[in-house]
Design a protein around this motif. Structure first.
Motif, PDB file in Angstrom:
ATOM      1  N   LEU A  25      70.741  -0.288  11.405  1.00 38.38           N
ATOM      2  CA  LEU A  25      71.110   1.106  11.240  1.00 38.38           C
ATOM      3  C   LEU A  25      69.929   1.875  10.659  1.00 38.38           C
ATOM      4  CD1 LEU A  25      73.159   3.383  11.316  1.00 38.38           C
ATOM      5  CD2 LEU A  25      74.072   2.566   9.130  1.00 38.38           C
ATOM      6  N   THR A  26      69.364   2.774  11.450  1.00 38.45           N
ATOM      7  CA  THR A  26      68.210   3.561  11.000  1.00 38.45           C
ATOM      8  C   THR A  26      68.459   5.063  11.037  1.00 38.45           C
ATOM      9  OG1 THR A  26      67.273   3.552  13.236  1.00 38.45           O
ATOM     10  CG2 THR A  26      66.579   1.784  11.743  1.00 38.45           C
ATOM     11  N   LYS A  27      69.363   5.514  11.925  1.00 32.64           N
ATOM     12  CA  LYS A  27      69.502   6.963  12.079  1.00 32.64           C
ATOM     13  C   LYS A  27      70.867   7.318  12.638  1.00 32.64           C
ATOM     14  CE  LYS A  27      66.490  10.783  13.534  1.00 32.64           C
ATOM     15  NZ  LYS A  27      65.276  11.127  14.316  1.00 32.64           N
ATOM     16  N   VAL A  28      71.528   8.302  12.032  1.00 29.85           N
ATOM     17  CA  VAL A  28      72.809   8.791  12.537  1.00 29.85           C
ATOM     18  C   VAL A  28      72.764  10.310  12.638  1.00 29.85           C
ATOM     19  CG1 VAL A  28      74.039   6.843  11.483  1.00 29.85           C
ATOM     20  CG2 VAL A  28      73.949   9.033  10.295  1.00 29.85           C
ATOM     21  N   LEU A  29      73.652  10.824  13.469  1.00 27.90           N
ATOM     22  CA  LEU A  29      73.806  12.259  13.646  1.00 27.90           C
ATOM     23  C   LEU A  29      75.191  12.665  13.168  1.00 27.90           C
ATOM     24  CD1 LEU A  29      72.827  15.004  14.866  1.00 27.90           C
ATOM     25  CD2 LEU A  29      73.919  14.269  17.016  1.00 27.90           C
ATOM     26  N   VAL A  30      75.251  13.716  12.346  1.00 28.05           N
ATOM     27  CA  VAL A  30      76.529  14.283  11.932  1.00 28.05           C
ATOM     28  C   VAL A  30      76.750  15.575  12.715  1.00 28.05           C
ATOM     29  CG1 VAL A  30      77.896  15.223  10.036  1.00 28.05           C
ATOM     30  CG2 VAL A  30      76.360  13.291   9.623  1.00 28.05           C
ATOM     31  N   PHE A  31      77.834  15.617  13.465  1.00 29.23           N
ATOM     32  CA  PHE A  31      78.173  16.760  14.322  1.00 29.23           C
ATOM     33  C   PHE A  31      79.430  17.420  13.752  1.00 29.23           C
ATOM     34  CE2 PHE A  31      80.251  18.145  18.480  1.00 29.23           C
ATOM     35  CZ  PHE A  31      79.442  19.271  18.642  1.00 29.23           C
ATOM     36  N   SER A  32      79.363  18.704  13.440  1.00 27.82           N
ATOM     37  CA  SER A  32      80.479  19.362  12.761  1.00 27.82           C
ATOM     38  C   SER A  32      80.820  20.725  13.361  1.00 27.82           C
ATOM     39  CB  SER A  32      80.166  19.516  11.262  1.00 27.82           C
ATOM     40  OG  SER A  32      78.937  20.207  11.069  1.00 27.82           O
ATOM     41  N   LYS A  33      80.620  20.867  14.661  1.00 23.44           N
ATOM     42  CA  LYS A  33      80.972  22.125  15.323  1.00 23.44           C
ATOM     43  C   LYS A  33      82.482  22.303  15.350  1.00 23.44           C
ATOM     44  CE  LYS A  33      80.570  24.607  19.731  1.00 23.44           C
ATOM     45  NZ  LYS A  33      80.027  24.595  21.108  1.00 23.44           N
ATOM     46  N   THR A  34      82.945  23.532  15.115  1.00 26.48           N
ATOM     47  CA  THR A  34      84.379  23.826  15.171  1.00 26.48           C
ATOM     48  C   THR A  34      84.616  25.007  16.100  1.00 26.48           C
ATOM     49  OG1 THR A  34      84.178  25.231  13.194  1.00 26.48           O
ATOM     50  CG2 THR A  34      84.877  22.954  12.865  1.00 26.48           C
ATOM     51  N   ALA A  35      85.614  24.828  16.978  1.00 26.91           N
ATOM     52  CA  ALA A  35      86.040  25.922  17.854  1.00 26.91           C
ATOM     53  C   ALA A  35      87.471  26.306  17.533  1.00 26.91           C
ATOM     54  CB  ALA A  35      85.923  25.499  19.314  1.00 26.91           C
ATOM     55  N   GLY A  36      87.987  25.784  16.454  1.00 27.48           N
ATOM     56  CA  GLY A  36      89.328  26.096  15.978  1.00 27.48           C
ATOM     57  C   GLY A  36      89.278  26.204  14.467  1.00 27.48           C
ATOM     58  N   PHE A  37      90.247  25.612  13.778  1.00 27.96           N
ATOM     59  CA  PHE A  37      90.272  25.652  12.317  1.00 27.96           C
ATOM     60  C   PHE A  37      89.014  25.006  11.754  1.00 27.96           C
ATOM     61  CE2 PHE A  37      91.287  23.874   8.145  1.00 27.96           C
ATOM     62  CZ  PHE A  37      91.842  24.971   7.522  1.00 27.96           C
ATOM     63  N   ARG A  38      88.463  25.606  10.698  1.00 25.75           N
ATOM     64  CA  ARG A  38      87.278  25.029  10.059  1.00 25.75           C
ATOM     65  C   ARG A  38      87.626  24.558   8.649  1.00 25.75           C
ATOM     66  NH1 ARG A  38      82.104  24.434  11.101  1.00 25.75           N
ATOM     67  NH2 ARG A  38      80.668  24.137   9.342  1.00 25.75           N
ATOM     68  N   HIS A  39      87.356  23.291   8.397  1.00 22.39           N
ATOM     69  CA  HIS A  39      87.675  22.689   7.102  1.00 22.39           C
ATOM     70  C   HIS A  39      86.588  23.012   6.076  1.00 22.39           C
ATOM     71  CE1 HIS A  39      90.505  20.371   9.512  1.00 22.39           C
ATOM     72  NE2 HIS A  39      91.071  19.972   8.390  1.00 22.39           N
ATOM     73  N   SER A  40      87.017  23.420   4.900  1.00 19.44           N
ATOM     74  CA  SER A  40      86.058  23.734   3.839  1.00 19.44           C
ATOM     75  C   SER A  40      85.334  22.487   3.336  1.00 19.44           C
ATOM     76  CB  SER A  40      86.790  24.403   2.663  1.00 19.44           C
ATOM     77  OG  SER A  40      87.750  23.517   2.083  1.00 19.44           O
ATOM     78  N   ALA A  41      85.882  21.296   3.638  1.00 21.93           N
ATOM     79  CA  ALA A  41      85.281  20.048   3.143  1.00 21.93           C
ATOM     80  C   ALA A  41      84.108  19.589   3.992  1.00 21.93           C
ATOM     81  CB  ALA A  41      86.341  18.951   3.101  1.00 21.93           C
ATOM     82  N   ILE A  42      83.784  20.291   5.074  1.00 22.37           N
ATOM     83  CA  ILE A  42      82.700  19.837   5.945  1.00 22.37           C
ATOM     84  C   ILE A  42      81.385  19.737   5.181  1.00 22.37           C
ATOM     85  CG2 ILE A  42      81.226  20.523   7.877  1.00 22.37           C
ATOM     86  CD1 ILE A  42      83.768  21.437   9.335  1.00 22.37           C
ATOM     87  N   ALA A  43      81.083  20.749   4.367  1.00 21.43           N
ATOM     88  CA  ALA A  43      79.836  20.706   3.609  1.00 21.43           C
ATOM     89  C   ALA A  43      79.790  19.506   2.675  1.00 21.43           C
ATOM     90  CB  ALA A  43      79.657  22.006   2.821  1.00 21.43           C
ATOM     91  N   ASN A  44      80.930  19.191   2.051  1.00 16.10           N
ATOM     92  CA  ASN A  44      80.994  18.033   1.167  1.00 16.10           C
ATOM     93  C   ASN A  44      80.788  16.739   1.942  1.00 16.10           C
ATOM     94  OD1 ASN A  44      83.113  20.243   0.280  1.00 16.10           O
ATOM     95  ND2 ASN A  44      82.320  19.298  -1.591  1.00 16.10           N
ATOM     96  N   GLY A  45      81.365  16.691   3.155  1.00 22.29           N
ATOM     97  CA  GLY A  45      81.193  15.513   3.987  1.00 22.29           C
ATOM     98  C   GLY A  45      79.751  15.305   4.395  1.00 22.29           C
ATOM     99  N   ILE A  46      79.064  16.397   4.765  1.00 18.74           N
ATOM    100  CA  ILE A  46      77.653  16.287   5.143  1.00 18.74           C
ATOM    101  C   ILE A  46      76.840  15.770   3.961  1.00 18.74           C
ATOM    102  CG2 ILE A  46      75.601  17.632   5.719  1.00 18.74           C
ATOM    103  CD1 ILE A  46      77.444  19.414   7.440  1.00 18.74           C
ATOM    104  N   ALA A  47      77.098  16.309   2.768  1.00 14.05           N
ATOM    105  CA  ALA A  47      76.368  15.858   1.582  1.00 14.05           C
ATOM    106  C   ALA A  47      76.611  14.379   1.322  1.00 14.05           C
ATOM    107  CB  ALA A  47      76.781  16.697   0.367  1.00 14.05           C
ATOM    108  N   ALA A  48      77.858  13.929   1.522  1.00 12.42           N
ATOM    109  CA  ALA A  48      78.194  12.527   1.278  1.00 12.42           C
ATOM    110  C   ALA A  48      77.463  11.611   2.247  1.00 12.42           C
ATOM    111  CB  ALA A  48      79.700  12.324   1.388  1.00 12.42           C
ATOM    112  N   VAL A  49      77.436  11.969   3.535  1.00 13.24           N
ATOM    113  CA  VAL A  49      76.765  11.110   4.516  1.00 13.24           C
ATOM    114  C   VAL A  49      75.264  11.081   4.258  1.00 13.24           C
ATOM    115  CG1 VAL A  49      76.321  10.711   6.961  1.00 13.24           C
ATOM    116  CG2 VAL A  49      78.569  11.506   6.231  1.00 13.24           C
TER     117      VAL A  49
END
Length: 567
Positions: free
Chosen positions: A28-52
């Motif tokens: 495991l060397t590299k992952v991509l986090v994809f968080s596009k929303t075309a409907g409801f947007r979760h406020s926790a997305i930023a927290n999830g990105i920081a965690a990953v």
């Protein structure tokens, strides 16, 4: 507020113990986090990105993030071992981008879906198969209990058998269990608004050439500051990327033999010295060499699964296909087979995954699949006739056809000796096309006897208490009897008697509908003590052992166990 949560995320994730990885074809060397929303947007997305991002920093992999679907090209995706769909919603990819992602998965890529990833791409059936199930509805955010079903998986092995936390609990349009390996499920009685009954909430599966891992957790901002959740997410990324071994095959039709409770452990028997303690749903060995075995039923044509863990350079094993050991742990060694657990033995036929002393595993496959000491591993041992197949964390590492009579027999787990520590949990079995594992109908049921040995505490209930160290003892005369009320009428097909030294030489097994009128279903005048395991054909609510001749006239009848089986 976001800065506070990000600080909590960094502190929580930094506290995780980073386990050394095992051999892998694609580190495991590299992952991509994809968080596009075309409907409801979760406020926790930023927290999830920081965690990953912090997980990547602590575990040696780079994390790219995007909400731009233009990143989904064949060339760009090829650099990533996994793509994390972090609470995406709605229709987020066009047709060309969908084709590129399908090609990425078909080439062995990994998919990690978090929470609203199941609320995405409803018109793209291939994606629905990848995630495993589409979102249907959810009640208000509330506390619920999670039942952890697979505690050998890298994403859930650190969790307790039940895990209580607060989140937004998704109901899904269909139950994915038949097509995925369910790692955790919701206990619907623990909260309001569940509609599925059997309610998977975290799972993995191999799909279209790649591997997918999904969890319905992750709605709340607080989730990503929870060390247990962060470690689960790390494990999900690792197994989707195939950087950690995992068995993601669907599992259905298994009957638990040991489910972590004392009640299930009471069904087992110890042969030889030492034994096991029970805590947190886990068996921990002490002393030895001994064997904990399951006397309720012999098995043929089956798949046996269990989890095991060694703290260090230790030793243990799983035994299959042996006759009643009658207290001697060496009988299974001599007449069955041990599937060994010992990574350091110089003899390859005596290392982890071997059929002990008979056939070594494929060491390259074994070493790639094996989690290190201190981590849980999962065995599947498939027995069909004389053929034995051994799977380690879902990877087949051994295939052996025995010359011993192992087609039908008992199963057990070894405690090898003092200081050779080993742990087992979640032992279950599936008989291929056969009935489920038998249950002792007499366990804990009301008992009547003709007499009790004078001045003793050897009452009739001792024969059905599940304790092999307690017994019923009768008066020193003939005839004598012991009967058990099964509580309902059964078609009785087997009776197992475990005699103490003072046994019945001649006796009848009898059934009755009312406890008054008896029908004899088995007679012997030549019993020689030990264990009498008798196949019978009879119907009744009551089963009686009617003794007519003692083997030792100076004593009464003495019976450790009276076990009754039927349907």
């Amino acid at each position: 507020m976001l800065r506070i949560f990000v600080a909590l995320v960094l502190a929580a994730v930094a506290a995780l113990v980073v386990m050394p990885g095992t051999a892998s074809a694609a580190p495991l060397t590299k992952v991509l986090v994809f968080s596009k929303t075309a409907g409801f947007r979760h406020s926790a997305i930023a927290n999830g990105i920081a965690a990953v991002r912090q997980l990547g920093s602590a575990n040696g992999f780079t994390v790219d993030t995007t909400e731009d679907a233009a990143a989904f090209t064949t060339g760009n995706l090829a650099q990533y071992q996994a793509v994390v769909w972090l609470s995406t919603t709605g229709d987020v990819l066009n047709a060309a981008q969908q084709t590129a992602f399908q090609s990425y998965i078909s080439a062995g890529g990994g998919y990690v879906g978090v929470h609203a990833a199941a609320d995405t791409e409803y018109d793209w059936a291939w994606y629905g198969g990848l995630v495993g199930a589409y979102f249907s509805s959810h009640p208000a955010t509330q506390q619920a209990t999670i039942r952890v079903e697979d505690r050998a998986n890298a994403s859930t092995s650190h969790l307790p058998p039940t895990w209580t936390r607060t989140d937004e609990w998704y109901n899904y349009r269909a139950n994915p269990r038949a097509g995925v390996r369910v790692l955790a499920s919701l206990v619907e009685s623990s909260y309001s608004g569940g509609t599925m009954g059997d309610h998977p909430i975290t799972w993995c599966h191999d799909y279209s050439g790649g591997r997918a891992w999904y969890t319905g957790l992750g709605h709340t901002e607080e989730s990503y500051a929870d060390p247990n959740f962060a470690r689960m997410l790390l494990g999900g990324i690792q197994i989707a990327a195939r950087a950690k071994p995992a068995d993601c095959r669907p599992e259905t039709g298994y009957t638990p033999l040991f489910d972590g409770t004392q009640a299930s452990l009471n069904q087992w028997r110890q042969a030889g010295p030492g034994g096991f303690t029970l805590a947190d749903g886990t068996l921990t060995s002490f002393g030895g060499m001994g064997l904990l075995w399951y006397p309720v039923s012999t098995f043929s044509d089956y798949s046996l699964r269990l989890d095991w863990m060694m703290p260090g350079d230790d030793n243990g094993g799983v035994f299959i296909g042996f006759p009643d050991p009658q207290g001697d742990p060496w009988r299974p060694v001599d007449q069955g087979h041990e599937i060994q657990i010992d990574a350091s033995d110089a003899d390859p036929t005596r290392t982890t995954g071997s059929v002990y002393s008979f056939k070594a595993p494929d060491t390259a496959l074994r070493d790639a699949a094996l989690n290190p000491p201190g981590s849980w591993n999962a065995y599947e041992i498939a027995v069909h006739g004389q053929r034995v197949e051994v799977f380690l964390n879902g990877v087949k590492i051994n295939d052996y056809t025995s010359t011993r009579n192992i087609a039908g027999g008992y199963i057990g787990v070894q405690n090898d000796g003092a200081g050779l520590d080993i742990n087992y949990r979640n032992i279950r079995i599936k008989r291929d096309g056969g009935p489920p594992a038998a249950i002792d109908l007499a366990r804990g049921k009301p008992v009547s006897t003709s007499s009790v040995e004078s001045g003793s505490g050897h009452v009739g209930a001792n024969a059905v208490d599940g304790n092999a160290a307690t017994r019923w003892g009768s008066a020193y005369s003939d005839p004598q009897w012991i009967s058990v009320d099964l509580g309902a009428s059964y078609a009785i097909n087997r009776v197992r008697l475990n005699w103490e030294a003072a046994y019945g030489k001649a006796y009848q097994l009898q059934t009755s509908a009312d406890g008054t009128t008896w029908t004899t279903v088995h007679t012997t005048t030549t019993s020689d003590g030990g264990v009498d395991d008798v196949d019978v054909t009879g119907t009744g609510r009551y089963l009686r052992v009617h003794g007519t001749q003692r083997a030792l006239p100076a004593y009464g009848y003495s019976l450790w166990d009276l076990d009754v089986y039927g349907t």
